[in-house]
Design an enzyme around this catalytic site. Structure first.
Site, PDB file in Angstrom:
ATOM      1  CB  THR A  15      -1.008   6.646  50.869  1.00 39.87           C
ATOM      2  OG1 THR A  15       0.343   6.415  51.214  1.00 39.87           O
ATOM      3  CG2 THR A  15      -1.788   5.366  51.000  1.00 39.87           C
ATOM      4  CG  ASP A  59       6.417   8.712  49.003  1.00 34.38           C
ATOM      5  OD1 ASP A  59       5.824   7.637  49.139  1.00 34.38           O
ATOM      6  OD2 ASP A  59       6.913   9.350  49.967  1.00 34.38           O
ATOM      7  CB  SER A  60       4.860  13.551  51.069  1.00 29.04           C
ATOM      8  OG  SER A  60       5.062  12.768  52.206  1.00 29.04           O
ATOM      9  CB  SER A  61       9.904  10.585  50.935  1.00 29.21           C
ATOM     10  OG  SER A  61       9.003   9.772  51.596  1.00 29.21           O
TER      11      SER A  61
HETATM   12  N1  ASP Z   1       4.804   7.662  51.886  1.00 26.72           N
HETATM   13  C1  ASP Z   1       3.533   8.305  51.725  1.00 26.72           C
HETATM   14  C2  ASP Z   1       3.782   9.782  51.509  1.00 26.72           C
HETATM   15  O1  ASP Z   1       3.990  10.517  52.426  1.00 26.72           O
HETATM   16  C3  ASP Z   1       2.669   8.064  52.899  1.00 26.72           C
HETATM   17  C4  ASP Z   1       1.354   8.779  52.833  1.00 26.72           C
HETATM   18  O2  ASP Z   1       0.888   9.217  51.800  1.00 26.72           O
HETATM   19  O3  ASP Z   1       0.725   8.917  53.865  1.00 26.72           O
HETATM   20  O4  ASP Z   1       3.765  10.222  50.414  1.00 26.72           O
END
Ligand code: ASP
Length: 343
Positions: A15, A59-61
């Site tokens: 994000t 995205d860190s997922s």
């Molecule tokens: N979904 C995002 C991620 O982890 C949330 C964030 O950046 O905080 O990549």
């Protein structure tokens, strides 16, 4: 240090790197090479900033072992050219990633600070600017020619934590992380205060950075719950190629005392699978053998995860399995703090 500290920002995604297109309302990736013009406040920091971005920010997922290696290689390739590193990732899996990076470097003598944000950097109420600016400041703080932080940290919402002690605890508040078993390394208020007595002090003898990148991800997490059945545990321990299990138990390391359960665990250990006992509780520690419900686990050779977090247990397991240790060595090194990750 006589010159300005040189800071390398490694942008992987998440994000923090988003800006809102005010015409369409959509979020889009921000060009981090333009960071100084987009955040003019950075010019007030007394350091030279360079950025490296992933070609395709993630995205860190979608974080995985290959990306861990990519981040660690950027740091290792640039280790002698820079004084400090700030790694930007999504917050969702930041605790896992930063823990893994902490194990991949031995004798780290420079700051590696992970940060991110809950709101995009282009949002009016964003937390990204404060997180980024203070992380850079922490990474460039030196005292008597030495960086104050010589370990992997995670900075979020006015607190710097030891990265491998953290857990993401909130999906919407700015205070998204907690470190239940270790106090913050630094706190940012009117002053930036470092808790010097809590910081890792690198060895005086071994000063050469050792970079290890053979992570083995034949691992899994099994979270116990009342009513878990034998077929579930049986199929879990029989996953093909599995080498390590992080077993999330109750309270101070307790688990069912039923025969089928203990037998399945014992058979798996005899087959060569390493099983580490960590607690499902957010804070506190496993004390193997404290209750009858954990003394059998001690007897059959389960590894005591003490007060390690699940995120760090899985990262440490990947690291130690990658080192191809014997069963006894694995247990020995797992139960010992290697990067300040456990008591
Ligand atoms: N979904 C995002 C991620 O982890 C949330 C964030 O950046 O905080 O990549």
């Amino acid at each position: 240090m006589t010159n300005k500290p040189k800071i390398l920002i490694v942008y992987t995604g998440g994000t923090i790197g988003m800006v809102k297109d005010y015409n369409t309302g959509a979020l889009k990736a921000f060009d981090f090479s333009q960071i100084s013009s987009k955040i003019p406040e950075l010019q007030q920091l007394n350091c030279d900033i360079t950025t490296i971005s992933f070609d395709e920010p993630i995205d860190s997922s979608n974080m995985n072992v290959d990306y861990y290696i990519q981040i660690a290689e950027i740091i290792s390739d640039n280790y002698n050219k820079f004084d400090g590193f700030v790694v930007l990732t999504g917050s969702d899996t930041m605790s896992y990633t930063s823990s893994a990076i902490s194990f991949m470097f031995e004798n780290l003598q420079k700051p590696v600070i992970f940060t991110g944000s809950q709101l995009p950097i282009g949002d009016l109420r964003t937390d990204a600017k404060e997180n980024l600016i203070t992380s850079i400041q922490i990474a460039s703080t030196y005292e008597n020619g030495q960086p104050i932080i010589q370990e992997v940290g995670l900075y979020f919402e006015y607190k710097l934590y030891r990265a491998n002690r953290t857990t993401k605890i909130n999906a919407e508040q700015f205070e998204a992380f907690a470190s239940m078993n270790y106090p913050p390394l630094a706190e940012s208020g009117v002053h930036l205060n470092f808790n010097h007595h809590l910081l890792l002090k690198p060895s005086q003898k071994e000063t050469k950075l050792v970079f290890r990148k053979k992570l083995d991800n034949h691992v899994a997490i099994l979270k116990l719950f009342p009513g878990i059945t034998e077929p579930v545990v049986r199929s879990f321990v029989n996953i093909s190629g599995l080498k390590g299990i992080v077993l999330e138990t109750y309270g101070s390391g307790n688990a069912p005392t039923e025969k089928w359960f203990l037998n399945l665990l014992e058979e798996s250990i005899q087959k060569g699978i390493s099983i580490v006992n960590v607690t499902q509780c957010a804070g506190g520690s496993v004390i193997l053998g404290h209750y009858e419900t954990s003394s059998e686990m001690k007897r059959i050779g389960i590894v005591d995860g003490k007060d390690i977090t699940t995120e760090t247990a899985i990262a440490k397991m990947m690291y130690l399995l990658g080192e191809k240790l014997s069963k006894e060595e694995f247990k020995h090194y797992f139960q010992k703090p290697l990067r300040g990750e456990m008591a």
